[in-house]
Enzyme design. Structure first.
Site, PDB file in Angstrom:
ATOM      1  N   ASN A  10       6.909   5.515   7.541  1.00 45.91           N
ATOM      2  CA  ASN A  10       6.155   4.530   6.963  1.00 45.91           C
ATOM      3  C   ASN A  10       5.373   5.282   5.561  1.00 45.91           C
ATOM      4  O   ASN A  10       4.486   5.725   5.880  1.00 45.91           O
ATOM      5  CB  ASN A  10       5.167   4.048   7.723  1.00 45.91           C
ATOM      6  CG  ASN A  10       4.083   3.225   7.332  1.00 45.91           C
ATOM      7  OD1 ASN A  10       4.539   2.598   6.128  1.00 45.91           O
ATOM      8  ND2 ASN A  10       3.089   2.807   7.881  1.00 45.91           N
ATOM      9  N   LYS A  12       4.119   3.800   3.454  1.00 45.58           N
ATOM     10  CA  LYS A  12       2.845   2.833   2.951  1.00 45.58           C
ATOM     11  C   LYS A  12       3.054   2.676   1.471  1.00 45.58           C
ATOM     12  O   LYS A  12       4.028   2.606   1.112  1.00 45.58           O
ATOM     13  CB  LYS A  12       1.491   3.684   3.302  1.00 45.58           C
ATOM     14  CG  LYS A  12       1.474   4.172   4.971  1.00 45.58           C
ATOM     15  CD  LYS A  12       0.230   4.586   5.286  1.00 45.58           C
ATOM     16  CE  LYS A  12       0.321   5.157   6.756  1.00 45.58           C
ATOM     17  NZ  LYS A  12      -0.873   5.550   7.388  1.00 45.58           N
ATOM     18  N   HIS A  93       0.996  -3.338  11.701  1.00 37.59           N
ATOM     19  CA  HIS A  93       0.315  -2.045  11.296  1.00 37.59           C
ATOM     20  C   HIS A  93      -1.143  -2.255  11.509  1.00 37.59           C
ATOM     21  O   HIS A  93      -1.454  -3.385  11.044  1.00 37.59           O
ATOM     22  CB  HIS A  93       0.945  -1.547  10.165  1.00 37.59           C
ATOM     23  CG  HIS A  93       0.534  -0.085   9.939  1.00 37.59           C
ATOM     24  ND1 HIS A  93      -0.594   0.502   9.467  1.00 37.59           N
ATOM     25  CD2 HIS A  93       1.329   1.082  10.338  1.00 37.59           C
ATOM     26  CE1 HIS A  93      -0.773   1.721   9.739  1.00 37.59           C
ATOM     27  NE2 HIS A  93       0.471   2.041  10.059  1.00 37.59           N
ATOM     28  N   GLU A  95      -3.324  -1.042   9.628  1.00 32.46           N
ATOM     29  CA  GLU A  95      -3.825  -1.369   8.304  1.00 32.46           C
ATOM     30  C   GLU A  95      -3.829  -2.771   7.831  1.00 32.46           C
ATOM     31  O   GLU A  95      -4.615  -2.966   6.908  1.00 32.46           O
ATOM     32  CB  GLU A  95      -3.094  -0.127   7.521  1.00 32.46           C
ATOM     33  CG  GLU A  95      -3.743   1.233   7.677  1.00 32.46           C
ATOM     34  CD  GLU A  95      -2.629   2.382   6.977  1.00 32.46           C
ATOM     35  OE1 GLU A  95      -1.757   2.073   6.515  1.00 32.46           O
ATOM     36  OE2 GLU A  95      -2.854   3.558   7.593  1.00 32.46           O
ATOM     37  N   GLU A 163      -0.087   3.242  18.053  1.00 36.08           N
ATOM     38  CA  GLU A 163      -0.636   4.014  17.245  1.00 36.08           C
ATOM     39  C   GLU A 163      -1.914   4.018  17.139  1.00 36.08           C
ATOM     40  O   GLU A 163      -2.654   2.740  16.850  1.00 36.08           O
ATOM     41  CB  GLU A 163       0.029   3.527  15.753  1.00 36.08           C
ATOM     42  CG  GLU A 163       1.307   3.756  15.607  1.00 36.08           C
ATOM     43  CD  GLU A 163       1.737   3.704  14.213  1.00 36.08           C
ATOM     44  OE1 GLU A 163       2.172   4.873  13.496  1.00 36.08           O
ATOM     45  OE2 GLU A 163       1.033   2.817  13.268  1.00 36.08           O
ATOM     46  N   GLY A 169      -3.586   9.174  10.229  1.00 39.66           N
ATOM     47  CA  GLY A 169      -3.884  10.100   9.006  1.00 39.66           C
ATOM     48  C   GLY A 169      -5.176  10.808   9.296  1.00 39.66           C
ATOM     49  O   GLY A 169      -5.811  11.241   7.977  1.00 39.66           O
ATOM     50  N   SER A 209      -0.526  10.826  13.141  1.00 42.53           N
ATOM     51  CA  SER A 209      -0.641  12.141  12.810  1.00 42.53           C
ATOM     52  C   SER A 209       0.571  13.243  13.396  1.00 42.53           C
ATOM     53  O   SER A 209       0.228  14.254  13.711  1.00 42.53           O
ATOM     54  CB  SER A 209      -1.995  13.038  13.152  1.00 42.53           C
ATOM     55  OG  SER A 209      -3.117  12.399  12.527  1.00 42.53           O
TER      56      SER A 209
HETATM   57  C1  PEP Z   1       1.150   5.359  10.326  1.00 45.21           C
HETATM   58  O1  PEP Z   1       0.314   4.897   9.340  1.00 45.21           O
HETATM   59  O2  PEP Z   1       2.122   4.554  10.821  1.00 45.21           O
HETATM   60  C2  PEP Z   1       1.102   6.719  10.726  1.00 45.21           C
HETATM   61  C3  PEP Z   1       1.361   7.154  11.759  1.00 45.21           C
HETATM   62  O3  PEP Z   1       0.322   7.715   9.917  1.00 45.21           O
HETATM   63  P1  PEP Z   1       0.192   9.215   9.840  1.00 45.21           P
HETATM   64  O4  PEP Z   1       1.473   9.886  10.433  1.00 45.21           O
HETATM   65  O5  PEP Z   1      -0.218   9.783   8.366  1.00 45.21           O
HETATM   66  O6  PEP Z   1      -0.854   9.326  10.878  1.00 45.21           O
END
Ligand code: PEP
Length: 249
Positions: A10, A12, A93, A95, A163, A169, A209
């Protein structure tokens, strides 16, 4: 039934045309991992160019509208993604759930619109830090599934991404036991809600992460069928080892 591993990047709101070389490098380096499905979800502006740069690669969107067309300034409909060659889309997601106030009902409508348009869907769920700390993470996530899982679907075209919001992040990750417990609970819930066949066929990805160092351990946890990767999906150097870890399982 053996489920194929699935590793999805992803991007973003990152990437301009200059990043297409990186996408090409990722798809070139991972295409020989036959046991792993790999996809990238760049910003809308790069979907068409990425498909042109890497023909045959799985490229998708990070969101879609629930309507097929209409007066929704700034939004992109699922049939539009399919029209430019996208094969998948992420919905729900955190976000977008948190930043754009998307409800479970809205996420469900988006997932259903995407499936109708012929796209595969990655439906995200995950708890905030306070909910995890108070011991309510599993109930919270199962309620998200109850409210956002499409009414009908082909299990091969709908994946869940667990998630935890506090892991996205941040460099923080749940313990392997916590990931396995959550994924097991999600699969049980999918069985109750959509039937045993759906639960058996659906892939449940972990996201938050994931990196080259922790991927093998997380991907090997019970009921984990792959990973949704944010920051570490932006370069081949960081993403390809995650795909390789999935392939090695
Ligand atoms: C995400 O936003 O879907 C995600 C998993 O981000 P990160 O791997 O940077 O934690």
């Amino acid at each position: 039934m053996a489920r194929r591993k699935y590793v999805v990047g992803n991007w973003k709101m990152n990437g301009t045309k200059a990043a297409l070389d990186e996408a090409q490098a990722i798809f070139a380096a991972t295409k020989d991992h036959d046991a792993v499905d790999v996809a990238l979800c760049p910003p809308f502006t790069l979907i068409g160019p990425m498909i042109a740069a890497a023909p045959g690669a799985a490229v998708g969107g990070q969101d879609c509208h629930s309507a097929a067309s209409g007066a929704f300034t700034g939004s992109v409909a699922a049939p539009m993604l399919a029209d430019i060659g996208a094969s998948l889309v992420i919905v729900g997601h955190s976000e977008r759930r948190e930043g754009c106030g998307e409800s479970d009902a809205e996420v469900k409508a988006k997932a259903e619109a995407a499936l109708t348009a012929g796209l595969s869907v990655i439906l995200c769920v995950g708890e905030p830090r306070g909910v995890r700390e108070s011991g309510g993470a599993i109930d919270y996530v199962l309620a998200q599934i109850a409210g956002s899982l499409p009414a009908e679907f082909d299990p091969s075209r709908l994946a869940i991404a667990y998630e935890p919001i506090w892991a996205i992040g941040t460099g923080l990750v749940p313990t392997v036991d916590d990931v396995a417990a959550m994924h097991g609970a999600i699969r049980e819930k999918l069985g109750q809600q959509a039937g045993a066949g759906a639960a058996e066929g659906m892939r449940i990805l972990y996201g938050g992460s994931v990196n080259a160092e922790n991927a093998a351990e997380l991907l090997d946890a019970g009921d984990v069928d792959g990973a949704l990767v944010g920051g570490a999906s932006l370069t081949a150097a960081k993403f390809v080892p995650i795909v390789a870890a999935a392939a090695a399982l």
